[in-house]
Design an enzyme around this catalytic site. Sequence first.
Site, PDB file in Angstrom:
ATOM      1  CG  ASP A  13      -4.538   6.620  17.235  1.00 13.81           C
ATOM      2  OD1 ASP A  13      -5.714   7.011  17.320  1.00 13.81           O
ATOM      3  OD2 ASP A  13      -3.561   7.353  17.420  1.00 13.81           O
ATOM      4  CG  HIS A  42     -12.765   5.753  19.739  1.00 15.07           C
ATOM      5  ND1 HIS A  42     -13.410   5.348  20.860  1.00 15.07           N
ATOM      6  CD2 HIS A  42     -11.468   5.949  20.107  1.00 15.07           C
ATOM      7  CE1 HIS A  42     -12.556   5.300  21.875  1.00 15.07           C
ATOM      8  NE2 HIS A  42     -11.381   5.674  21.437  1.00 15.07           N
TER       9      HIS A  42
HETATM   10  P1  IMP Z   1      -3.305  15.898  24.438  1.00  6.36           P
HETATM   11  O1  IMP Z   1      -4.044  14.704  24.919  1.00  6.36           O
HETATM   12  O2  IMP Z   1      -3.986  16.603  23.293  1.00  6.36           O
HETATM   13  O3  IMP Z   1      -2.918  16.826  25.555  1.00  6.36           O
HETATM   14  O4  IMP Z   1      -1.907  15.376  23.816  1.00  6.36           O
HETATM   15  C1  IMP Z   1      -0.919  14.751  24.623  1.00  6.36           C
HETATM   16  C2  IMP Z   1      -0.258  13.589  23.885  1.00  6.36           C
HETATM   17  O5  IMP Z   1      -1.201  12.541  23.724  1.00  6.36           O
HETATM   18  C3  IMP Z   1       0.228  13.922  22.469  1.00  6.36           C
HETATM   19  O6  IMP Z   1       1.372  13.134  22.193  1.00  6.36           O
HETATM   20  C4  IMP Z   1      -0.935  13.443  21.598  1.00  6.36           C
HETATM   21  O7  IMP Z   1      -0.506  13.144  20.287  1.00  6.36           O
HETATM   22  C5  IMP Z   1      -1.358  12.221  22.350  1.00  6.36           C
HETATM   23  N1  IMP Z   1      -2.782  11.851  22.151  1.00  6.36           N
HETATM   24  C6  IMP Z   1      -3.862  12.401  22.740  1.00  6.36           C
HETATM   25  N2  IMP Z   1      -4.992  11.769  22.360  1.00  6.36           N
HETATM   26  C7  IMP Z   1      -4.621  10.795  21.520  1.00  6.36           C
HETATM   27  C8  IMP Z   1      -5.338   9.794  20.815  1.00  6.36           C
HETATM   28  O8  IMP Z   1      -6.544   9.636  20.890  1.00  6.36           O
HETATM   29  N3  IMP Z   1      -4.602   8.960  20.017  1.00  6.36           N
HETATM   30  C9  IMP Z   1      -3.256   9.075  19.938  1.00  6.36           C
HETATM   31  N4  IMP Z   1      -2.547   9.985  20.584  1.00  6.36           N
HETATM   32  C10 IMP Z   1      -3.209  10.858  21.377  1.00  6.36           C
HETATM   33 MG    MG Z   2      -7.630   7.511  17.487  1.00 10.68          MG
END
Ligand code: IMP
Ligand code: MG
Length: 334
Positions: A13, A42
């Site tokens: 982000d 995005h």
């Molecule tokens: P997962 O990728 O859904 O397995 O989540 C694992 C960790 O990565 C968690 O803390 C999510 O909040 C974080 N996370 C996954 N994708 C994003 C993203 O695009 N932006 C911010 N945090 C993310």
């Molecule tokens: Mg994002």
Amino acid sequence: MPCTVIVGAFWGDEGKGKISSYLALKDNLDFCVRTGSVNAAHTVWFEGKKFALHMVPAAFLNPKTRLLIAAGANIHVPQFFKEVELTQVDKTRMGIDQGASIIEEKHSEQDKASAINKGIGTTGWGVGPAIEERVRRTAKLAKDIPELKPYLTDGVQEVNDGLDEGKSVLLEGTQGFMLSLFLSGGYPYVTGRDTGASAIASEAGVGPTRVDDVLIVYKSFITRVGGGPLPGEITREEALKRGWFEVAAGTGRERRSAPFDFELAWKNAKVNGATQAAMTKLDVIYPSCRGARKYDDLPKEAKDFIREVEAKTGVPVVLIGTGPEALDIIDRRE
Ligand code: IMP
Ligand code: MG
């Protein structure tokens, strides 16, 4: 350019979508390859319209840019079609690598049912379980899905042929380096893949010697969603007071926040081999920067901040975000 990797410096982000959409328009990009999966959103703002993209590359704003989804990516089929509709990209310019794997509803159910994943605070899209399935060699691939047929391509070949012809290629990383499964030091509070610059190139099938620039994207303050440590974290009340409080584009979850971390910025620039940096949301910490398009129009304290980032990371800050729109950028490249 011609081949640039965009990598997020922190926990995602940072505004990679905005930077990707800007470069597509400004540099008239020939190719943009999106990596990763549907867990990352995005955000692109253009002419007052907001696009939260989980699948389609943020470079879609330029109708001449060939859009690809990487061989290493995971495709969420319904979300892909939703975004094709939203962005109106036609079949001739949107390609999915035939070897990308498919994320299914059952993966989301598995993700949400897992106690460990609850503690980590995954997005719930099921990306971890989909990657597990791929590693077990039982996953469906893009070429197994009849609706995807019109989009299928050999993305690895396309992008490497493009590089041979001197075309410009942007490899759009997703999430942030601090969520890297291997390299962030944050395990188990990480995502299911390596999110570093080398892995982004690898997912797209581009060898390390073909990459010209690594553009690391910093945000002027740090945010994180889900569990795990966040050094220097401030309270929700304090974040609201400072104007740093954010809600995730993808999941609607509240983001935690912390001040910019120079030490982390330096370390992550080094590990990713950054040659250039972008700084987004400068207008959030210095509101008088809002909408500025020239470096000389920035107030002294904002310039001091940029200079300090450059001095401490050793990387030139070439793009500076001063507002949400794709073109709200100070571009300091030659
Ligand atoms: P997962 O990728 O859904 O397995 O989540 C694992 C960790 O990565 C968690 O803390 C999510 O909040 C974080 N996370 C996954 N994708 C994003 C993203 O695009 N932006 C911010 N945090 C993310
Ligand atoms: Mg994002």
